[in-house]
Design a protein around this motif. Structure first.
Motif, PDB file in Angstrom:
ATOM      1  N   GLY A 122       0.787  -1.228   0.000  1.00  0.00           N
ATOM      2  CA  GLY A 122       0.000   0.000   0.000  1.00  0.00           C
ATOM      3  C   GLY A 122       0.814   1.270   0.000  1.00  0.00           C
ATOM      4  N   ARG A 123       2.136   1.165   0.063  1.00  0.00           N
ATOM      5  CA  ARG A 123       2.975   2.360   0.083  1.00  0.00           C
ATOM      6  C   ARG A 123       3.514   2.669  -1.311  1.00  0.00           C
ATOM      7  N   SER A 124       3.860   3.924  -1.522  1.00  0.00           N
ATOM      8  CA  SER A 124       4.570   4.302  -2.739  1.00  0.00           C
ATOM      9  C   SER A 124       6.054   4.021  -2.540  1.00  0.00           C
ATOM     10  N   PRO A 125       6.836   3.911  -3.618  1.00  0.00           N
ATOM     11  CA  PRO A 125       8.280   3.731  -3.457  1.00  0.00           C
ATOM     12  C   PRO A 125       8.915   4.838  -2.632  1.00  0.00           C
ATOM     13  N   ALA A 126       8.476   6.076  -2.818  1.00  0.00           N
ATOM     14  CA  ALA A 126       9.042   7.188  -2.046  1.00  0.00           C
ATOM     15  C   ALA A 126       8.698   7.058  -0.568  1.00  0.00           C
ATOM     16  N   GLY A 127       7.471   6.633  -0.267  1.00  0.00           N
ATOM     17  CA  GLY A 127       7.078   6.467   1.127  1.00  0.00           C
ATOM     18  C   GLY A 127       7.861   5.358   1.810  1.00  0.00           C
ATOM     19  N   LEU A 128       8.120   4.270   1.090  1.00  0.00           N
ATOM     20  CA  LEU A 128       8.912   3.185   1.659  1.00  0.00           C
ATOM     21  C   LEU A 128      10.343   3.646   1.907  1.00  0.00           C
ATOM     22  N   ALA A 129      10.903   4.407   0.972  1.00  0.00           N
ATOM     23  CA  ALA A 129      12.268   4.920   1.152  1.00  0.00           C
ATOM     24  C   ALA A 129      12.358   5.802   2.392  1.00  0.00           C
ATOM     25  N   ALA A 130      11.334   6.630   2.642  1.00  0.00           N
ATOM     26  CA  ALA A 130      11.341   7.497   3.823  1.00  0.00           C
ATOM     27  C   ALA A 130      11.286   6.677   5.111  1.00  0.00           C
ATOM     28  N   ASP A 131      10.501   5.600   5.103  1.00  0.00           N
ATOM     29  CA  ASP A 131      10.407   4.757   6.296  1.00  0.00           C
ATOM     30  C   ASP A 131      11.733   4.046   6.570  1.00  0.00           C
ATOM     31  N   ILE A 132      12.364   3.511   5.521  1.00  0.00           N
ATOM     32  CA  ILE A 132      13.666   2.848   5.696  1.00  0.00           C
ATOM     33  C   ILE A 132      14.702   3.828   6.212  1.00  0.00           C
ATOM     34  N   THR A 133      14.692   5.051   5.687  1.00  0.00           N
ATOM     35  CA  THR A 133      15.630   6.073   6.136  1.00  0.00           C
ATOM     36  C   THR A 133      15.459   6.354   7.627  1.00  0.00           C
ATOM     37  N   PRO A 144      21.594   8.397   6.761  1.00  0.00           N
ATOM     38  CA  PRO A 144      21.364   7.467   5.636  1.00  0.00           C
ATOM     39  C   PRO A 144      20.707   8.160   4.442  1.00  0.00           C
ATOM     40  N   SER A 145      21.052   7.682   3.266  1.00  0.00           N
ATOM     41  CA  SER A 145      20.426   8.161   2.034  1.00  0.00           C
ATOM     42  C   SER A 145      19.922   6.933   1.279  1.00  0.00           C
ATOM     43  N   VAL A 146      18.610   6.856   1.074  1.00  0.00           N
ATOM     44  CA  VAL A 146      17.986   5.640   0.559  1.00  0.00           C
ATOM     45  C   VAL A 146      17.197   5.963  -0.711  1.00  0.00           C
ATOM     46  N   ALA A 147      17.306   5.085  -1.699  1.00  0.00           N
ATOM     47  CA  ALA A 147      16.501   5.190  -2.923  1.00  0.00           C
ATOM     48  C   ALA A 147      15.842   3.845  -3.175  1.00  0.00           C
ATOM     49  N   VAL A 148      14.575   3.875  -3.587  1.00  0.00           N
ATOM     50  CA  VAL A 148      13.818   2.654  -3.875  1.00  0.00           C
ATOM     51  C   VAL A 148      13.315   2.726  -5.311  1.00  0.00           C
ATOM     52  N   GLU A 149      13.646   1.707  -6.097  1.00  0.00           N
ATOM     53  CA  GLU A 149      13.170   1.592  -7.468  1.00  0.00           C
ATOM     54  C   GLU A 149      12.452   0.255  -7.642  1.00  0.00           C
ATOM     55  N   ILE A 150      11.506   0.235  -8.552  1.00  0.00           N
ATOM     56  CA  ILE A 150      10.807  -1.014  -8.865  1.00  0.00           C
ATOM     57  C   ILE A 150      11.623  -1.759  -9.905  1.00  0.00           C
ATOM     58  N   GLU A 151      12.152  -2.899  -9.505  1.00  0.00           N
ATOM     59  CA  GLU A 151      12.941  -3.707 -10.442  1.00  0.00           C
ATOM     60  C   GLU A 151      12.037  -4.531 -11.353  1.00  0.00           C
ATOM     61  N   SER A 152      11.014  -5.127 -10.804  1.00  0.00           N
ATOM     62  CA  SER A 152      10.010  -5.834 -11.601  1.00  0.00           C
ATOM     63  C   SER A 152       8.681  -5.805 -10.846  1.00  0.00           C
TER      64      SER A 152
END
Length: 229
Positions: A122-133, A144-152
């Motif tokens: 239910g999260r966007s990639p940006a929202g997940l990156a913020a939570d991991i950070t 920390p500096s985190v980036a999340v991309e959709i691989e597949s």
């Protein structure tokens, strides 16, 4: 007298050839300038000298610098909501032990070193990156500096009157029609003007009859019905 007259023209020719040999400077042609030269350095300068070939020197050899390659991040919908089956490329800059590919499990989470399970459904990639950070900053990494991309993306499903029903990998910009093609096409009894599409979004699951040109999303289910005539 006749022999003397015959010698005179030969003397004039010899003098003219000698004057040409000593009067002109050395000739050299500049190599042609290629397209990369023109892009990197601009047009070639005009040769110096008063005449067309006077005083032309060969162009110096240039050292070519490697052109930096432009990096384009994979395009995705910023409003896309993650779910089980999506595979993510998570980069934590400067932390090779954390940078990896992670799959969202059936429970809707990913599991990373140090911080354990992180909810992703239910999260966007940006929202997940913020939570991991935020989790990494809480006692593990100072900045920390985190980036999340959709691989597949998670697969889509197609059922009913097609040659090969089942689950298939989703690729961006698919439509219902391309999904039917991936599944081997319609069966002889298939209804070909519309299908039943089940799509999940923030409102929940939506089921509707749609034409073949309707866009398809990851995790969608396509049901191809049977015609009655």
């Amino acid at each position: 007298m006749q022999r003397g007259r015959a010698v005179i023209p030969f003397l004039f020719c010899a003098l003219a050839l000698a004057g040409c040999a000593h009067g002109s400077g050395p000739l050299a042609s500049a190599p042609p300038q290629g397209d990369l030269d023109a892009l990197a350095y601009g047009p070639a300068p005009a040769p110096a000298g008063r005449g067309l070939f006077s005083g032309v020197a060969s162009a110096p050899r240039r050292a070519y610098a490697a052109m930096p390659a432009a990096y384009a991040a994979p395009a995705y919908d910023p409003d896309y909501r993650l779910d089980a089956g999506d595979r993510l490329r998570i980069v934590v800059y400067g932390q090779e032990g954390l940078t990896n590919t992670y799959a969202i499990d059936a429970g809707g989470s990913i599991t990373m070193p140090l911080i354990g399970a992180v909810p992703a459904r239910g999260r966007s990639p940006a929202g997940l990156a913020a939570d991991i950070t935020a989790r990494l900053r809480n006692g593990f990494i100072r900045e920390p500096s985190v980036a999340v991309e959709i691989e597949s993306y998670r697969p889509f499903f197609i059922l009913g009157e097609v040659a090969a029903p089942g689950a298939y990998p989703y690729v961006p910009n698919m439509s219902v029609e391309s999904a039917v093609a991936v599944a081997g096409g319609f069966s002889p009894r298939a209804r070909r003007d519309q299908v039943i599409l089940t799509h999940g979004d923030a409102r929940g699951m939506v089921r509707a009859a749609v034409p073949l040109g309707t866009p398809l999303g990851p995790g969608d289910t396509v049901l191809v019905g049977e015609r009655w005539f």
